[in-house]
Design a protein around this motif. Structure first.
Motif, PDB file in Angstrom:
ATOM      1  N   VAL A  93      57.383  74.601  67.483  1.00  0.00           N
ATOM      2  CA  VAL A  93      57.024  73.282  66.966  1.00  0.00           C
ATOM      3  C   VAL A  93      57.608  72.181  67.855  1.00  0.00           C
ATOM      4  O   VAL A  93      56.958  71.166  68.131  1.00  0.00           O
ATOM      5  CB  VAL A  93      57.524  73.124  65.515  1.00  0.00           C
ATOM      6  CG1 VAL A  93      57.273  71.706  65.001  1.00  0.00           C
ATOM      7  CG2 VAL A  93      56.838  74.134  64.603  1.00  0.00           C
ATOM      8  N   PHE A  94      58.822  72.399  68.337  1.00  0.00           N
ATOM      9  CA  PHE A  94      59.461  71.451  69.248  1.00  0.00           C
ATOM     10  C   PHE A  94      58.637  71.270  70.517  1.00  0.00           C
ATOM     11  O   PHE A  94      58.377  70.140  70.957  1.00  0.00           O
ATOM     12  CB  PHE A  94      60.870  71.946  69.584  1.00  0.00           C
ATOM     13  CG  PHE A  94      61.502  71.278  70.768  1.00  0.00           C
ATOM     14  CD1 PHE A  94      62.083  70.032  70.649  1.00  0.00           C
ATOM     15  CD2 PHE A  94      61.517  71.918  72.009  1.00  0.00           C
ATOM     16  CE1 PHE A  94      62.673  69.413  71.748  1.00  0.00           C
ATOM     17  CE2 PHE A  94      62.100  71.314  73.106  1.00  0.00           C
ATOM     18  CZ  PHE A  94      62.682  70.054  72.976  1.00  0.00           C
ATOM     19  N   VAL A  95      58.195  72.361  71.121  1.00  0.00           N
ATOM     20  CA  VAL A  95      57.399  72.293  72.354  1.00  0.00           C
ATOM     21  C   VAL A  95      56.070  71.587  72.087  1.00  0.00           C
ATOM     22  O   VAL A  95      55.627  70.738  72.881  1.00  0.00           O
ATOM     23  CB  VAL A  95      57.172  73.704  72.928  1.00  0.00           C
ATOM     24  CG1 VAL A  95      56.181  73.667  74.081  1.00  0.00           C
ATOM     25  CG2 VAL A  95      58.495  74.307  73.385  1.00  0.00           C
ATOM     26  N   ALA A  96      55.421  71.928  70.974  1.00  0.00           N
ATOM     27  CA  ALA A  96      54.141  71.294  70.638  1.00  0.00           C
ATOM     28  C   ALA A  96      54.316  69.789  70.450  1.00  0.00           C
ATOM     29  O   ALA A  96      53.475  68.990  70.896  1.00  0.00           O
ATOM     30  CB  ALA A  96      53.563  71.931  69.373  1.00  0.00           C
ATOM     31  N   HIS A  97      55.396  69.388  69.802  1.00  0.00           N
ATOM     32  CA  HIS A  97      55.656  67.956  69.597  1.00  0.00           C
ATOM     33  C   HIS A  97      55.948  67.264  70.927  1.00  0.00           C
ATOM     34  O   HIS A  97      55.465  66.146  71.179  1.00  0.00           O
ATOM     35  CB  HIS A  97      56.834  67.775  68.640  1.00  0.00           C
ATOM     36  CG  HIS A  97      57.300  66.356  68.521  1.00  0.00           C
ATOM     37  ND1 HIS A  97      56.619  65.406  67.789  1.00  0.00           N
ATOM     38  CD2 HIS A  97      58.373  65.707  69.076  1.00  0.00           C
ATOM     39  CE1 HIS A  97      57.241  64.250  67.879  1.00  0.00           C
ATOM     40  NE2 HIS A  97      58.303  64.402  68.648  1.00  0.00           N
ATOM     41  N   GLU A  98      56.738  67.920  71.778  1.00  0.00           N
ATOM     42  CA  GLU A  98      57.100  67.318  73.064  1.00  0.00           C
ATOM     43  C   GLU A  98      55.873  67.090  73.945  1.00  0.00           C
ATOM     44  O   GLU A  98      55.800  66.107  74.689  1.00  0.00           O
ATOM     45  CB  GLU A  98      58.094  68.224  73.799  1.00  0.00           C
ATOM     46  CG  GLU A  98      59.489  68.207  73.228  1.00  0.00           C
ATOM     47  CD  GLU A  98      60.411  67.303  74.037  1.00  0.00           C
ATOM     48  OE1 GLU A  98      60.597  67.551  75.234  1.00  0.00           O
ATOM     49  OE2 GLU A  98      60.932  66.348  73.458  1.00  0.00           O
ATOM     50  N   ARG A  99      54.913  67.981  73.883  1.00  0.00           N
ATOM     51  CA  ARG A  99      53.734  67.877  74.737  1.00  0.00           C
ATOM     52  C   ARG A  99      52.950  66.595  74.478  1.00  0.00           C
ATOM     53  O   ARG A  99      52.378  66.001  75.413  1.00  0.00           O
ATOM     54  CB  ARG A  99      52.811  69.079  74.514  1.00  0.00           C
ATOM     55  CG  ARG A  99      53.263  70.357  75.204  1.00  0.00           C
ATOM     56  CD  ARG A  99      52.284  71.474  74.924  1.00  0.00           C
ATOM     57  NE  ARG A  99      52.602  72.681  75.668  1.00  0.00           N
ATOM     58  CZ  ARG A  99      52.196  72.935  76.907  1.00  0.00           C
ATOM     59  NH1 ARG A  99      51.428  72.050  77.537  1.00  0.00           N
ATOM     60  NH2 ARG A  99      52.531  74.050  77.516  1.00  0.00           N
ATOM     61  N   ARG A 100      52.905  66.152  73.237  1.00  0.00           N
ATOM     62  CA  ARG A 100      52.062  65.000  72.905  1.00  0.00           C
ATOM     63  C   ARG A 100      52.865  63.737  72.584  1.00  0.00           C
ATOM     64  O   ARG A 100      52.278  62.685  72.315  1.00  0.00           O
ATOM     65  CB  ARG A 100      51.164  65.341  71.722  1.00  0.00           C
ATOM     66  CG  ARG A 100      51.909  65.620  70.425  1.00  0.00           C
ATOM     67  CD  ARG A 100      50.926  65.844  69.269  1.00  0.00           C
ATOM     68  NE  ARG A 100      51.597  65.966  67.992  1.00  0.00           N
ATOM     69  CZ  ARG A 100      52.047  67.100  67.481  1.00  0.00           C
ATOM     70  NH1 ARG A 100      51.870  68.233  68.160  1.00  0.00           N
ATOM     71  NH2 ARG A 100      52.647  67.126  66.313  1.00  0.00           N
TER      72      ARG A 100
END
Length: 317
Positions: A93-100
């Motif tokens: 979830v952290f990576v997905a949030h960071e991407r956008r």
């Protein structure tokens, strides 16, 4: 220095049954550091505009670290596995949030296709992951080698000593080909050290065999020292943008801390697989970490094949 002295002092606290004093000592040291920091850090120039804080990203990575830390002290392999799974979900979830998100912990180039920065961070993570083995080495020294706690504590320092000593030498390498080889050799040497250490484990091991454990662990730590400084330099020089460069450098500590937390929890799970047999527990942990850390050579090679981080972040590269 702290990584070397800490385990030795921990052994002394355990020797005299004063394990609570270890926590009290850390609290006192942390308080003293808190008082000293404002006095020793340069003041610098303070502007009127403050950089926004990536609150959501920090909360997610903190929650992941908390989840895996709780998993490390749970009883039962299933409970530990569930805690690690929750932590991995939070990392996703952290990576997905960071991407956008515009507010990030990692620099923007980490998530760009073809950027080697993600592979550099992953290699750093796998090296730091292996350091978590230190948490259980004094236990194996006591239960398998018959050592007193004060002496067994030094086993936890052997890897850090190898890391520190080798880093002083390896950091002087400047040729790009040599640096690339050191990045790949480091994880392999770390994995090989764990493999050999696992093969050398014996119940009621004789003193001569216990003494052999120390240089083997030193060699494992040397693998970290060979690669870590060059990976750190590559990350910190990954961009010409000063703000992105600061973010890239600061993320090294985030990766290291989170990886050690994950490593400790995984080590706990592997030790629990050994059940009542300390010999099986030691072998499960050391062989498991040998396999995991060896993947660092794969990520290091991927970083080398995708080119330099600085060029990957420029338009048209």
């Amino acid at each position: 220095m702290g990584n070397f002295v800490g385990p030795a002092l921990g052994g002394l606290f355990a020797q005299f049954g004063g394990w609570r004093l270890a926590f009290v000592s850390m609290a006192v040291i942390a308080a003293l550091c808190g008082l000293l920091v404002p006095r020793v850090l340069p003041r610098g120039d303070r502007g009127d505009v403050r950089a926004p804080v990536p609150v959501v990203s920090l909360l997610l990575v903190t929650a992941a670290a908390a989840a895996v830390s709780v998993a490390g002290v749970l009883s039962g392999a299933a409970a530990i596995a569930a805690g690690i799974a929750v932590a991995l979900l939070l990392v996703a979830v952290f990576v997905a949030h960071e991407r956008r998100s515009e507010l990030r912990v990692f620099p923007r180039s980490t998530y760009r296709p073809g950027s080697p920065l993600k592979w550099l961070y992953l290699t750093l993570a796998l090296l730091a992951f292996g350091v978590a083995v230190e948490s259980f080495l004094p236990l194996f020294g006591q239960r398998l080698g018959g050592l007193a706690p004060a002496v067994a504590g030094f086993f936890g320092a052997a890897i850090s000593l190898g890391w520190s000593a080798t880093q002083l030498v390896s950091s002087s390498a400047v040729k790009e080909r040599t640096i690339g080889r050191l990045r790949m050799l480091g994880p392999l040497l770390l994995a090989l050290g764990f493999l050999v250490q696992g093969l050398l484990q014996r119940q009621d091991a004789p003193l001569w065999l216990v003494l052999v454990w120390v240089p083997v662990l030193f060699i494992a730590g040397a693998g970290v020292g060979l690669a870590y400084p060059h990976l750190s330099v590559a990350v910190m020089s990954s961009t010409q943008d000063p703000s992105e460069g600061e973010r890239a450098a600061a993320a090294i500590a985030t990766v290291t801390s989170l990886s050690i937390a994950f490593g400790t929890a995984v080590a706990s799970a592997l030790v629990n697989l050994g059940g009542s047999s300390m010999l099986d527990a030691a072998r499960y942990m050391l062989f498991g970490f040998a396999i995991i850390c060896a993947f660092g050579a794969v990520t290091a090679r991927a970083a080398s094949r995708t080119g330099s981080p600085a060029s990957a972040g420029r338009p048209g590269s």
